[in-house]
Design an enzyme around this catalytic site. Structure first.
Site, short mmCIF file in Angstrom:
data_model
loop_
_atom_site.label_atom_id
_atom_site.label_comp_id
_atom_site.label_asym_id
_atom_site.label_seq_id
_atom_site.Cartn_x
_atom_site.Cartn_y
_atom_site.Cartn_z
N HIS C 131 0.86 -1.18 0.00
CA HIS C 131 0.00 0.00 0.00
C HIS C 131 0.91 1.24 0.00
O HIS C 131 2.02 1.19 0.52
CB HIS C 131 -0.84 -0.07 1.29
N ASP C 207 3.46 -4.44 7.82
CA ASP C 207 2.23 -3.65 7.76
C ASP C 207 1.08 -4.63 7.95
O ASP C 207 0.71 -5.36 7.02
CB ASP C 207 2.14 -2.93 6.42
N GLN C 210 -4.17 -5.08 7.20
CA GLN C 210 -5.21 -5.93 6.61
C GLN C 210 -5.16 -7.34 7.19
O GLN C 210 -5.93 -8.21 6.76
CB GLN C 210 -5.07 -5.98 5.07
N LYS C 233 -10.10 -0.30 10.62
CA LYS C 233 -10.36 -1.47 9.78
C LYS C 233 -10.73 -2.69 10.62
O LYS C 233 -11.01 -3.76 10.08
CB LYS C 233 -9.13 -1.80 8.93
N CYS C 375 -4.75 2.67 -3.49
CA CYS C 375 -3.47 3.13 -2.92
C CYS C 375 -2.37 2.09 -3.14
O CYS C 375 -1.54 1.86 -2.25
CB CYS C 375 -3.60 3.44 -1.44
#
Ligand SMILES: Cc1ncc(COP(=O)(O)O)c(C=O)c1O
Ligand SMILES: Cc1ncc(COP(=O)(O)O)c(C=O)c1O
Lengths: 418, 158, 418, 158
Positions: C131, C207, C210, C233, C375
């Site tokens: 991202h 990261d 998600q 999220k 993104c």
């Protein structure tokens, strides 16, 4: 909506108080007397409702989705931006950059404008009234770049001492100054300072964190280049603040935080930044917080900032009178003794009772005041104390709150009498 | 909900009014460490004179609220004459007592533990147990002790 | 409270759905079918209630006040920190730094760790799945410092192509990798990557934006050095995220944002930073957001992440099957074709209908999907598209939502048939 | 609430299916500008051939959604044969029509203005008025026009 009352009426504090759920509560069996709005304000029900409504009806990520609720969320953010611009008296909402608080806003300037424009030997002029938020970012820059920091001193009343202003400004590239002290309540003469700074081509950043919640704002009239504000001190939620900057300055600045939204294009070879303000708004924004902030601005506008300022001035005068009458020389109030040039922030020293102990006893009487250095250690040193007990007044406070403070102070005097 | 009497026990106020072992020792031969509460600006200095593994003298300097000052004073009387090992043991017990608050963070029951005098072997120091009901003040109560810990690790003559 | 269900049960989606006020709404006269949780999730009532309760009962600035509600607010923040640490499988809550989102968390690493540890010629290894939040901060650093950026490529199924991993790692000081692609749903083998990176003494940033919302997390087992997460999220509010970092790394890092709270001392000559995590938490924190995030973690724990992951895997399999059955070659699903190695993120290309137009028609049927580059422009280029329509599944979605998506796709096909 | 038929007027779909003036012109003598929608990745290239202050030929390149493509196509037919001044005037009127949304941001009434065919003098372009009810798509509709504006300021042979 958004109609500012033309002439200051008088504030119906009883009905204002009723709008704030937390102010209906008791602590230690006493009605809460909240006198720490300088740290953070309480929130009216309308702000909580606006955020709940946002989450229940239109929650979606903004500026990215083509579906209905995403459009609505995007519109809500842009409408809040416009409302804030109008509230501040900013020429354009495109000059408003949302941040998580005033601290991030100032850091944005230090990183993006500062590291682009300041090099070794350049002078940043601060004042002894500043909050750490308007000190540390410049000290970080100074340590990194060899920038020199100078300080405008304060006088005995905790106001800026401006007799040597021109000398201090000599060679300055930036003046960073608070519009209202969070310790002494002093209100520096911003227009005079920006004029003097601009005369030597210095850029001016105003930390308006303690001004905007309490006084009508017209940042265009200030003539400043950057203004930092924070939502939670003006009835808004935590997690939201903003930087206003003059378009030509913002447009010439590189991005600060990198990530989603702030780009025009990204390839494996590099990125092209978006236009302002998007350039400075990386990642998912505090959307519900922006919506809640908008509701707080609506609330303040509905009452009218003139009305609020008049109420606070009246109440501050009452507080000064009451405290001096009841405690005389036993109580020191740091800061200007008269209401003409101060806000409702009262930093107190009561006999030799340590502020921490003082606030503890006050708490038992339901009275919430802050004890400590208030993130202004350089100023504390000048005042000759390591901490104060700070009572800060806001629109929902009235004379009964001041009386409760005075009663609790008297009780603390009893408790620690030895 | 806790009341003032939980915090300001008579013995605490007594140590605040009449701090014991107040003053500086010469460094060296004594060791010294300085502690700091960034929240409220309280400062404590702890001077230690150690001979043959025994703390023979303690000096307390600095300034602060009743809790930080009295706790440092009580600490000084508790460790004078003790061996380094014994001192570390008291230090550990005291910090254990003060760390109860970690379990109290979850919700309303800020201090599930009630006073249990005598259980800890801390003697007078037990009076400071009430501080855990006021989590913000725990840092006041432990300031002198953390500074003691530092002072113990300073190289000295003992 | 906070008790994770030991064995995955099956999820009662009807009752889960009932917990989310927004999912009860209609748009364009149709029940809303929310398939954009990859952008931001919806929030259960318990999260809204927790924030309202915070504001109505204990709102006060934290780590500064000695009065009762300030103590309660402080305790609430620290208790949330502990809950998040436990949820992530972090060794200690003192390694959790609150930020406004995952983007700020990654920028914190790039500014504080990156600018301390990386100089000209050093290599940062990224992946083509990243991202922009995990690309742009490194490109900013690269442009400023002459750091070299390398890329782990992706294969035809949108998964990492690791055959040349050792070559790519040669000379790398940092590997920054997503734990789950927000475009293809691919789940890179994190443990394998951290082992390979650590073998050449490279630091690893994951990261996990998600991943954490969808799968049980055990970041200790990942062996990573830094992990970035974001609240909104995973059923939490906007305006809050966090960085986890290994204690020894965080302790050696200089502050990033400067201001209140993050200091030990400030004088006119400079400042001394506080210990971690406070060192990285400048200014008033997103307090109500931290409280709301805690409530979302409690909600997820109550259902059990194993259960949630099993539900999503089952639903993703149903979605893949349904879409392939109904649309065959007319529909391309970017990413792994089977559920073994993917999450419920489905990036779609339907005939030659532009994703923007597709999502517009879907919206008319109440179906919310994201259209755009998500993104991840470098990845889009590899996939050979400028945009996709992305449907992302979460715990509150069920087979009827997938069917609604399929029906709406069919309707879009009709509308744009020419 | 607006429906699909407000957005996808027949004439818009027609221009999408059969884009007019599609193709490149040689630069120079023509001028070219490239526009970009960072949200969705749409790209438009506008080529202009100007002679004696008159736009004699327009070329449209790039790719994107139905709205951005058809709006660029309709733009091309609207300005071919017009003088630079006339073109600027159409441009201004079109952008005015598209900026209605600014007033629509306040709440539910995303588009307070109803269609007023003929009022603006924009002719066929009026069909794009419905886009203001879909604020996110306004950037699609204006992409070609902003690119035209850029192309007009490029130094060229005209
Ligand atoms: C993989 C990934 N990383 C990072 C982010 C950034 O998260 P945030 O916008 O909350 O900072 C996102 C979401 O937008 C994402 O999907
Ligand atoms: C004068 C002043 N400036 C800056 C700040 C920082 O605001 P925030 O903590 O919201 O970033 C404060 C409040 O803490 C303040 O009083």
């Amino acid at each position: 909506m958004n109609t500012k009352t033309a002439t200051p009426g008088s504030l119906d504090v009883t009905s204002v108080k009723a709008d704030f759920p937390l102010l209906q509560r008791e602590v230690h069996g006493k009605s809460i007397v909240y006198l720490d709005s300088g740290a953070t304000s309480q929130k009216p029900q309308s702000v909580l409702d606006a955020m709940d409504r946002y989450y229940s009806e239109i929650n979606a990520n903004v500026h990215r989705g083509a579906y209905y609720i995403a459009e609505r969320a995007t519109a809500a953010v842009e409408s809040a931006r416009a409302a804030l611009a109008e509230f501040l008296g900013a020429p354009s909402s495109e000059e408003i950059v949302f941040t998580k608080n005033a601290t991030e806003a100032i850091n944005l300037v230090a990183h993006s404008w500062g590291r682009t424009n300041l090099t070794e030997g350049d002078v940043v002029l601060l004042t002894m009234l500043e909050h750490h938020a308007n000190i540390v970012p410049w000290q970080q820059l100074a340590a990194e770049r060899g920038v020199e920091i100078r300080w405008i001193p304060v006088d005995d009343e905790g106001c800026l001492e401006l007799t040597n202003l021109d000398d201090l400004l000599n060679g300055a590239r930036l003046l960073a100054v608070t519009a209202a002290s969070n310790v002494t309540g002093a209100l520096p003469p911003i227009r005079r300072l920006t004029d003097a700074a601009h005369a030597v081509d210095a850029t001016v950043l105003v930390d308006a964190s303690q001004w905007v919640p309490h006084q009508p704002s017209d940042i265009t009239a200030w003539g400043a280049d950057f203004v930092a504000v924070t939502g939670h001190k003006m009835l808004g939620p935590t997690g939201i603040g903003a930087l206003w900057g003059r378009q030509e300055l913002l447009s010439a600045m590189p991005p600060f935080l990198g990530g989603g939204s702030m780009i025009q294009n990204v390839t494996v070879d590099g990125f092209t930044p978006a236009d302002v303000p998007t350039r400075f708004e990386a990642g998912t924004q505090p959307i519900s917080e922006i919506v809640g902030w908008h509701a707080s601005i609506d609330y303040l506008n509905q009452l009218g900032m003139e009305t609020i300022a008049a109420h606070e001035q009246h109440l501050t005068a009452y507080a000064l009178r009451t405290l001096v009458d009841r405690f005389g020389d036993d109580l020191t109030i740091h800061g200007p003794p008269s209401v003409e040039n101060r806000g409702g922030t009262l930093s107190l020293a009561y006999r030799d009772i340590h502020p921490h102990d003082l606030s503890q006893v006050l708490d038992q009487h339901g009275v919430c005041v802050r004890a400590g250095h208030h993130c202004a250690k350089p100023l504390m040193k000048v005042l000759g104390v390591s901490a104060t007990a700070r009572a800060s007044l806001y629109l929902y406070n009235d004379e009964s709150d001041v009386d409760a403070l005075a009663d609790a102070l008297a009780a603390a005097g009893e408790f620690f009498k030895f | 909900m806790a009341g003032l009497e939980d915090l300001y026990r008579e013995i605490i106020l007594d140590h605040y009014r009449n701090p014991r072992n107040r003053g500086e020792l010469e460094v060296p031969p004594a060791t010294m460490a300085e502690g700091f509460n960034p929240l409220c600006g309280d400062e404590v200095r702890v001077y230690l004179q150690v001979a043959d593994g025994i703390i023979t003298e303690v000096g307390i300097g600095g300034q602060g609220c009743s809790i930080s000052q009295s706790s440092a004073s009580m600490m000084s009387t508790a460790v004078v004459g003790k061996s380094i090992d014994e001192t570390r043991s008291v230090l550990r017990k005291f910090k254990e007592m003060m760390s109860i608050h970690e379990h109290g963070l979850e919700g309303d029951h800020l201090s599930p533990d009630e006073n249990q005098p005598g259980r800890s072997g801390l003697g007078d120091l037990e009076a400071l147990r009430g501080v855990v009901k006021f989590p913000v003040r725990i840092k006041c109560a432990t300031l002198g002790w953390n500074t003691l810990e530092q002072a113990l690790t300073e190289p000295g003559d003992g």
